[in-house]
Design a protein around this motif. Structure first.
Motif, PDB file in Angstrom:
ATOM      1  N   TYR A  44      40.532  23.171   8.867  1.00  0.00           N
ATOM      2  CA  TYR A  44      41.437  24.309   8.673  1.00  0.00           C
ATOM      3  C   TYR A  44      42.563  24.340   9.697  1.00  0.00           C
ATOM      4  N   ALA A  45      43.751  24.718   9.229  1.00  0.00           N
ATOM      5  CA  ALA A  45      44.894  25.038  10.081  1.00  0.00           C
ATOM      6  C   ALA A  45      45.818  25.923   9.263  1.00  0.00           C
ATOM      7  N   SER A  46      46.561  26.792   9.935  1.00  0.00           N
ATOM      8  CA  SER A  46      47.464  27.664   9.184  1.00  0.00           C
ATOM      9  C   SER A  46      48.593  28.145  10.073  1.00  0.00           C
ATOM     10  N   ILE A  47      49.638  28.650   9.409  1.00  0.00           N
ATOM     11  CA  ILE A  47      50.783  29.214  10.116  1.00  0.00           C
ATOM     12  C   ILE A  47      51.527  30.142   9.171  1.00  0.00           C
ATOM     13  N   VAL A  48      52.128  31.192   9.714  1.00  0.00           N
ATOM     14  CA  VAL A  48      52.991  32.116   8.979  1.00  0.00           C
ATOM     15  C   VAL A  48      54.318  32.166   9.721  1.00  0.00           C
ATOM     16  N   VAL A  49      55.409  31.900   9.002  1.00  0.00           N
ATOM     17  CA  VAL A  49      56.725  31.770   9.626  1.00  0.00           C
ATOM     18  C   VAL A  49      57.750  32.612   8.877  1.00  0.00           C
ATOM     19  N   ASP A  50      58.631  33.269   9.621  1.00  0.00           N
ATOM     20  CA  ASP A  50      59.776  33.940   9.025  1.00  0.00           C
ATOM     21  C   ASP A  50      60.785  32.862   8.632  1.00  0.00           C
ATOM     22  N   ALA A  51      61.105  32.783   7.352  1.00  0.00           N
ATOM     23  CA  ALA A  51      61.939  31.684   6.861  1.00  0.00           C
ATOM     24  C   ALA A  51      63.358  31.747   7.396  1.00  0.00           C
ATOM     25  N   GLU A  52      63.888  32.932   7.650  1.00  0.00           N
ATOM     26  CA  GLU A  52      65.275  33.040   8.107  1.00  0.00           C
ATOM     27  C   GLU A  52      65.410  32.664   9.577  1.00  0.00           C
ATOM     28  N   SER A  53      64.534  33.198  10.411  1.00  0.00           N
ATOM     29  CA  SER A  53      64.660  32.979  11.858  1.00  0.00           C
ATOM     30  C   SER A  53      63.841  31.809  12.371  1.00  0.00           C
ATOM     31  N   GLY A  54      62.826  31.383  11.605  1.00  0.00           N
ATOM     32  CA  GLY A  54      61.935  30.349  12.076  1.00  0.00           C
ATOM     33  C   GLY A  54      60.865  30.870  13.006  1.00  0.00           C
ATOM     34  N   GLU A  55      60.792  32.162  13.204  1.00  0.00           N
ATOM     35  CA  GLU A  55      59.839  32.767  14.122  1.00  0.00           C
ATOM     36  C   GLU A  55      58.405  32.644  13.588  1.00  0.00           C
ATOM     37  N   VAL A  56      57.498  32.293  14.450  1.00  0.00           N
ATOM     38  CA  VAL A  56      56.084  32.164  14.090  1.00  0.00           C
ATOM     39  C   VAL A  56      55.407  33.528  14.239  1.00  0.00           C
ATOM     40  N   LEU A  57      54.891  34.053  13.136  1.00  0.00           N
ATOM     41  CA  LEU A  57      54.192  35.331  13.156  1.00  0.00           C
ATOM     42  C   LEU A  57      52.687  35.155  13.370  1.00  0.00           C
ATOM     43  N   TYR A  58      52.183  33.997  13.017  1.00  0.00           N
ATOM     44  CA  TYR A  58      50.749  33.737  13.158  1.00  0.00           C
ATOM     45  C   TYR A  58      50.543  32.232  13.153  1.00  0.00           C
ATOM     46  N   LEU A 325      55.912  38.341  18.543  1.00  0.00           N
ATOM     47  CA  LEU A 325      56.236  39.602  17.905  1.00  0.00           C
ATOM     48  C   LEU A 325      57.570  39.494  17.189  1.00  0.00           C
ATOM     49  N   ALA A 326      57.601  40.007  15.966  1.00  0.00           N
ATOM     50  CA  ALA A 326      58.839  39.915  15.192  1.00  0.00           C
ATOM     51  C   ALA A 326      59.971  40.681  15.856  1.00  0.00           C
ATOM     52  N   SER A 327      59.626  41.715  16.645  1.00  0.00           N
ATOM     53  CA  SER A 327      60.646  42.514  17.296  1.00  0.00           C
ATOM     54  C   SER A 327      61.129  41.902  18.596  1.00  0.00           C
ATOM     55  N   ALA A 328      60.462  40.823  19.035  1.00  0.00           N
ATOM     56  CA  ALA A 328      60.848  40.208  20.293  1.00  0.00           C
ATOM     57  C   ALA A 328      62.133  39.416  20.127  1.00  0.00           C
ATOM     58  N   PRO A 329      62.948  39.321  21.178  1.00  0.00           N
ATOM     59  CA  PRO A 329      64.176  38.515  21.083  1.00  0.00           C
ATOM     60  C   PRO A 329      63.846  37.050  20.991  1.00  0.00           C
ATOM     61  N   PRO A 330      64.750  36.226  20.444  1.00  0.00           N
ATOM     62  CA  PRO A 330      64.491  34.788  20.345  1.00  0.00           C
ATOM     63  C   PRO A 330      64.412  34.172  21.723  1.00  0.00           C
ATOM     64  N   PRO A 331      63.762  33.005  21.844  1.00  0.00           N
ATOM     65  CA  PRO A 331      63.664  32.336  23.131  1.00  0.00           C
ATOM     66  C   PRO A 331      65.046  32.103  23.720  1.00  0.00           C
ATOM     67  N   PRO A 332      65.233  32.381  25.015  1.00  0.00           N
ATOM     68  CA  PRO A 332      66.559  32.242  25.625  1.00  0.00           C
ATOM     69  C   PRO A 332      67.161  30.858  25.434  1.00  0.00           C
ATOM     70  N   ALA A 333      66.291  29.817  25.472  1.00  0.00           N
ATOM     71  CA  ALA A 333      66.818  28.450  25.369  1.00  0.00           C
ATOM     72  C   ALA A 333      67.494  28.196  24.038  1.00  0.00           C
ATOM     73  N   ALA A 334      67.063  28.927  22.994  1.00  0.00           N
ATOM     74  CA  ALA A 334      67.614  28.683  21.662  1.00  0.00           C
ATOM     75  C   ALA A 334      69.031  29.242  21.521  1.00  0.00           C
ATOM     76  N   THR A 335      69.371  30.261  22.357  1.00  0.00           N
ATOM     77  CA  THR A 335      70.669  30.889  22.212  1.00  0.00           C
ATOM     78  C   THR A 335      71.511  30.785  23.481  1.00  0.00           C
ATOM     79  N   ALA A 336      70.991  30.080  24.473  1.00  0.00           N
ATOM     80  CA  ALA A 336      71.710  29.986  25.738  1.00  0.00           C
ATOM     81  C   ALA A 336      73.021  29.224  25.544  1.00  0.00           C
ATOM     82  N   PRO A 337      74.083  29.635  26.210  1.00  0.00           N
ATOM     83  CA  PRO A 337      75.352  28.905  26.098  1.00  0.00           C
ATOM     84  C   PRO A 337      75.234  27.529  26.717  1.00  0.00           C
ATOM     85  N   ALA A 338      76.102  26.625  26.269  1.00  0.00           N
ATOM     86  CA  ALA A 338      76.085  25.268  26.808  1.00  0.00           C
ATOM     87  C   ALA A 338      76.354  25.302  28.303  1.00  0.00           C
ATOM     88  N   ARG A 339      75.599  24.466  29.029  1.00  0.00           N
ATOM     89  CA  ARG A 339      75.759  24.431  30.469  1.00  0.00           C
ATOM     90  C   ARG A 339      76.883  23.487  30.865  1.00  0.00           C
TER      91      ARG A 339
END
Length: 422
Positions: A44-58, A325-339
């Motif tokens: 067994y293995a499973s995952i639940v993902v928000d299709a728009e954001s890619g966020e893992v809910l479970y 958590l769906a209400s949590a902000p996305p990981p900073p690395a995903a939206t961080a400006p280019a260094r």
């Protein structure tokens, strides 16, 4: 009707338990054996993902290696859709069947060697019938041989971020070398609906007509669960019963992957539970509640303790992965400006070449998120598509740093190329 009644009973029990603060885990577990059973299966293995954001809910064992079985054909279709979108094939083009293709094991269309079918017929046969002979024929038509096509499948998997996946055939027929994970198959499911929305409706079809015969599909959740419009089932003795589904409710699309089910019914019921629970949790969070999918399922923690609403469920099989958590902000690395670039650095590292700029951007974000230390101080760039591809690159690096970063990626089976400024 039975499923709806079962959920209503469980929901009522959960509400009472939460109100009274019940802590008697054995009694609670005894009343909901079905929800605990799937995770106890060794495959067994499973995952639940928000299709728009890619966020893992479970996620449960989402990164553990598993046999994808016929969900493999989603990647076969992805490469076929690429050919159509690029104008290199048309729906009425013919796909010939070699002796090898015709000899593939069932499930199949039983097309004879020397015969051919149209691309459109092949698409239906792969998505709905899950025909293995068609998968081989498509692989030979696009790659020259199934082995070469499988190498192209693996390369595209890496470019999409499917780091745990290796393909050696186009059908998903048993081969111990062909492995993936629940997370990777969710990435693939998300990619195919994002990159080829014009063909995604194919996965919602329950039957098609081929040479006067109506052929029915295997996805029992189509038409049974409101909002479900895809994707693919799979089964081998080694894999167990697999399914990847997607559904929409209240303008939110979720993807659920369940691998290693003990039976078709157990797999389907569990996938339905995860999907509907995911929608329920999303709605409750929108109303201000902080609750996870695991808590809503009343899932036991690894030590047998019943989860409380203030906890998040981790899984030792996933190196401490937490439910997000769906209400949590996305990981900073995903939206961080280019260094800023390292002074004087002119070397580049290419991490993929893509037909769309969006895919190239996604790959850069994914690579930054997963290998941020290796590319600290580097800028990102996407080349002009004059050659037909958008090349995703990190730039502004010294030679030593570029080569070291590429070695880090290669160690994780991630494609990369060091670009000499000379």
């Amino acid at each position: 009707m039975f499923q709806r009644a079962r959920r209503q009973i469980l929901a009522g029990f959960f509400a009472i338990a939460a109100t009274l603060g019940l802590a008697a885990a054995p009694a609670a577990q005894a009343q909901i054996p079905y929800l605990q059973l799937p995770a106890q299966q060794p495959k067994y293995a499973s995952i639940v993902v928000d299709a728009e954001s890619g966020e893992v809910l479970y996620a449960k064992r989402a990164d553990s290696p598993r046999y994808p079985a016929s969900i493999t054909k989603v990647m076969t279709l992805y490469l076929l859709f690429e050919e159509l979108a690029a104008g290199r094939m048309d729906l009425d083009d013919r796909i010939p069947f070699s002796t090898r293709a015709a000899a593939a094991s069932p499930t199949k269309l039983y097309v004879k060697a020397g015969d051919s079918i149209t691309v459109e017929e092949a698409m239906n046969a792969l998505a709905i019938k899950s025909a293995n002979d068609v998968a081989v024929a498509v692989a030979e038509r696009l790659g020259g041989s199934e082995a070469r096509f499988a190498a192209l499948m693996t390369l595209r998997a890496r470019e999409l971020g499917m780091d745990s996946t290796t393909f050696v055939n186009a059908s998903g027929l048993p081969d111990s070398r062909q492995v993936s994970s629940a997370r990777d198959l969710a990435v693939l499911s998300r990619a195919i609906m994002r990159d080829f929305p014009q063909y995604y409706s194919l996965f919602a079809r329950t039957q098609f007509s081929f040479r006067g015969t109506t052929i029915r599909g295997h996805n029992n959740l189509l038409g049974r669960v409101a909002g479900v419009d895809g994707l693919k089932t799979g089964y081998t003795n080694a894999s167990g019963y697999n399914i990847a589904i997607s559904g929409v409710r209240d303008n939110r699309r979720l993807i659920v992957v369940v691998l290693g089910g003990a039976s078709t019914a157990a797999r389907d019921n569990h996938a339905e539970d995860l999907l509907l629970t995911g929608f329920n949790v999303a709605g409750r969070r929108a109303r201000g509640e902080r609750i996870t999918v695991a808590q809503n399922l009343f899932e036991p923690a690894p030590d047998g303790e019943i989860l409380r609403p203030s906890r998040e469920q981790g899984d030792a099989d996933q190196d401490g992965l937490k439910i997000v958590l769906a209400s949590a902000p996305p990981p900073p690395a995903a939206t961080a400006p280019a260094r800023k670039a390292e002074p004087g650095g002119k070397w580049q590292v290419q991490v993929g070449a893509f037909k769309s700029k969006g895919l190239a951007q996604d790959q850069l974000k994914l690579t930054r998120r997963r290998f941020g230390d290796a590319f600290a101080g580097a800028e990102t760039m996407i080349t002009d598509p004059s050659s037909g591809f958008y090349r995703a690159r990190f730039t502004g690096m010294s030679e030593d740093k570029a080569r070291a970063a590429c070695e880090v990626l290669k160690a994780k089976r991630q494609a990369c190329m060091v670009i000499d400024p000379a």
